[in-house]
Design an enzyme around this catalytic site. Sequence first.
Site, mmCIF file in Angstrom:
data_model
loop_
_atom_site.group_PDB
_atom_site.id
_atom_site.type_symbol
_atom_site.label_atom_id
_atom_site.label_comp_id
_atom_site.label_asym_id
_atom_site.label_seq_id
_atom_site.Cartn_x
_atom_site.Cartn_y
_atom_site.Cartn_z
ATOM 1 C CB CYS A 1 -7.159 -26.549 6.507
ATOM 2 S SG CYS A 1 -5.428 -26.188 6.336
ATOM 3 N NE ARG B 1 -11.422 -27.460 10.562
ATOM 4 C CZ ARG B 1 -11.391 -28.722 10.952
ATOM 5 N NH1 ARG B 1 -12.317 -29.167 11.784
ATOM 6 N NH2 ARG B 1 -10.468 -29.550 10.533
ATOM 7 C CD1 TRP C 1 -4.301 -22.232 11.959
ATOM 8 C CD2 TRP C 1 -3.090 -24.101 11.987
ATOM 9 N NE1 TRP C 1 -3.626 -22.278 13.152
ATOM 10 C CE2 TRP C 1 -2.874 -23.406 13.189
ATOM 11 C CE3 TRP C 1 -2.410 -25.302 11.781
ATOM 12 C CZ2 TRP C 1 -2.027 -23.867 14.187
ATOM 13 C CZ3 TRP C 1 -1.560 -25.773 12.767
ATOM 14 C CH2 TRP C 1 -1.385 -25.056 13.960
ATOM 15 C CG ASN D 1 -7.804 -30.372 7.424
ATOM 16 O OD1 ASN D 1 -6.769 -29.959 7.941
ATOM 17 N ND2 ASN D 1 -8.807 -30.877 8.115
ATOM 18 N N GLY D 2 -4.587 -31.083 6.220
ATOM 19 C CA GLY D 2 -3.673 -32.132 6.697
ATOM 20 C C GLY D 2 -2.261 -31.871 6.205
ATOM 21 C CD GLU E 1 -0.171 -27.184 32.642
ATOM 22 O OE1 GLU E 1 0.569 -26.272 33.001
ATOM 23 O OE2 GLU E 1 -1.125 -27.020 31.854
ATOM 24 C CE LYS F 1 -4.333 -25.540 32.218
ATOM 25 N NZ LYS F 1 -3.061 -25.356 31.629
ATOM 26 C CD GLU G 1 -4.794 -21.712 33.210
ATOM 27 O OE1 GLU G 1 -4.497 -20.580 32.835
ATOM 28 O OE2 GLU G 1 -4.350 -22.744 32.681
ATOM 29 C CG HIS H 1 12.869 -28.174 53.154
ATOM 30 N ND1 HIS H 1 13.861 -28.432 54.076
ATOM 31 C CD2 HIS H 1 12.941 -29.177 52.246
ATOM 32 C CE1 HIS H 1 14.526 -29.526 53.725
ATOM 33 N NE2 HIS H 1 13.987 -30.002 52.619
ATOM 34 C CE LYS I 1 -5.066 -20.741 23.769
ATOM 35 N NZ LYS I 1 -4.937 -21.824 24.753
HETATM 36 O O1 M6R Z 1 1.402 -18.722 24.158
HETATM 37 P P1 M6R Z 1 2.333 -19.093 25.289
HETATM 38 O O2 M6R Z 1 2.616 -20.541 25.354
HETATM 39 O O3 M6R Z 1 3.591 -18.271 25.246
HETATM 40 O O4 M6R Z 1 1.556 -18.676 26.594
HETATM 41 C C1 M6R Z 1 2.176 -18.734 27.849
HETATM 42 C C2 M6R Z 1 1.166 -18.573 28.972
HETATM 43 O O5 M6R Z 1 0.527 -17.328 28.888
HETATM 44 C C3 M6R Z 1 0.105 -19.683 28.941
HETATM 45 O O6 M6R Z 1 0.697 -20.938 29.000
HETATM 46 C C4 M6R Z 1 -0.867 -19.518 30.125
HETATM 47 O O7 M6R Z 1 -0.211 -19.814 31.312
HETATM 48 C C5 M6R Z 1 -2.097 -20.391 29.923
HETATM 49 N N1 M6R Z 1 -3.232 -19.721 30.475
HETATM 50 C C6 M6R Z 1 -1.975 -21.728 30.551
HETATM 51 O O8 M6R Z 1 -3.135 -22.467 30.523
#
Ligand code: M6R
Length: 610
Positions: A2, A27, A75, A101-102, A482, A486, A489, A505, A605
């Site tokens: 919020c 936010r 939010w 907010n909170g 992960e 990162k 991407e 392997h 996103k």
């Molecule tokens: O909103 P979601 O968690 O379902 O999204 C899944 C993936 O699209 C998301 O994690 C994507 O891999 C990101 N770019 C990772 O940083």
Amino acid sequence: MCGIVGYVGPRPVVELLIPGLARLEYRGYDSAGLAIQQQDSIAVIKQVGRIADLEHALSLSPLPEGHTGIGHTRWATHGAPNTINAHPHRDCTGSVIVAHNGIIENWADLRSELIAGGHEFASDTDTEVVAHMLEDLADLPLAEAVRSVMKRTDGALALVVMRASDPDLLVGARRGSPLVVGKGDGENFLASDIPAFLEHTRRMVVVDEDRVVEITKESIRITDLEGTELPLEERVIEWDLEAAEKGGFSTFMEKEIHEQPRAITDTLRGRIRRDGLVDLSELGLDPERLRIVDKVYVVACGTSFHAAMMAKYAIERWVRLPVEIDIASEFRYRDPVLDSNSLVIAISQSGETIDTMAAARYAKAQGCLLIGVTNVVDSALARESNAVLYTRAGPEIGVAATKTFTTQLVALQLLGLYLAQVRGSRDEGSLVHLAAAVRSLPKLVEEALQASTDIEDISQKFAHTRDVFFLGRSGDFPVAMEGALKLKEIAYLRAEGYAAGEMKHGPIALIEPGVLVVGVATDTHVRAKTISNMQEMKARGATIVMVVERGHEQEAEEVADHVLTVPPGPDLICTVTAVVPLQLLAYHIATAHGLDVDKPRNLAKTVTVE
Ligand code: M6R
């Protein structure tokens, strides 16, 4: 989360509050509202949707002019995102106005008490209790009434309130959620963040924890909860508007990486009882329903799938139930064997990813119990699920998931411990011990973040590396996956995450001088094995970085060119801290290449196409 902006001064307030709210849009929010002081009353207008929707509502029924007011973007946490639950909220008489907010953790008890005392509630929010509590304290000066409310409420609060009987006065209070004063000439502002007032003044005062602030157009007064007045520490803001929205960080991703301790604290709030056991009664699931589960499936995409990998290890180890994990786009087409005794956990920070949604709907149609783990209240996943476990990371603007990932890990650890408790698969002592470790994560992540500058230095050395492997075993395997995602991407490097034992392997054929291998070895029972796999990489000429728990630097130094340490903690729970150096590594390598980490190429996103 919020956003609040308040103003007292000579200017027409609506014209200040609307742009102020727009500056807080980053936010995230789902509804917005304004309260404007009139002669003897306070006018309120609220609207679900965007600020443009609020402006449209204002164009249809304009508010009379006023010079003191509060604006809020909500939010949703308690209660669906709709116009009734939008802030500001009022008491029964309409003369007390509250924006918050909170999360008020003890709101349910307070609400029952207030209803028993004759108060009528209009919304489903936790916030509204504050308005009714202040109504009962109408005889006290407003700041004193707010101090009394602060003492009776638990959880995170940034409040801004006004009362019809106190014209041209705003009172704010802060515990856990941000609140700052903008100090103008003959006018003052109160806001969740600096951008809300930065175009009007560069002078500000931070409201510290457990402080109450009173602003009029000429004065600012800050007291502690006992009413003792405290000196004002004024600062001058040097940042421009864009930098201010990023809280002084260069990018949203960097800000979000550094917000993780706070996001984890919020995700834990109210979920570990005083006796040390996890309490997820908020799921509203009959324990008997959880006891008949005989198999668990976890489905997700991308980073959320890496959280699913950790969940598999945790649930199998703690709950002793078989767990299958699936990339959501595979699950829905592979004809999995499901029935009403299957528990399906769908993880999606956005709650809108089409593949995860399709998998969730498929599971529900088969009669499975569906638990959704998501960051977005009332998202499609939240609505589809039989029960929802919210991560409370706040909005994530950077496309690369960071704080939403670590809060997913924490939420899933809580879920694993809760299942173990309900099903009696572990003794209480060990559950309390593990929950205490989860509770300490905000502090441990804070500590892990302190290595950021060292990691930046190391990253410069890898700026020209093209091929990177991330290796780990057990709980470190999802962390390695992960770390690789990162780097792919945001830095556009070829990076692969592998189970450390799997390299021999096949993929070991790719190891040669110039290849960087990052080994994650925080899981105690496989640490020695991972380190010996890293020896195999070193012997073939790779450059080695190792992530180990503090205290194990020496073993790591025998193989690694660079050692990164994280604070020690129990296996699996440590995944949360172990991923932090990898987020920072990817971040610093990408920025060394001058890349836009907040908006990497080709990525969205929220992925709403198959
Ligand atoms: O909103 P979601 O968690 O379902 O999204 C899944 C993936 O699209 C998301 O994690 C994507 O891999 C990101 N770019 C990772 O940083």
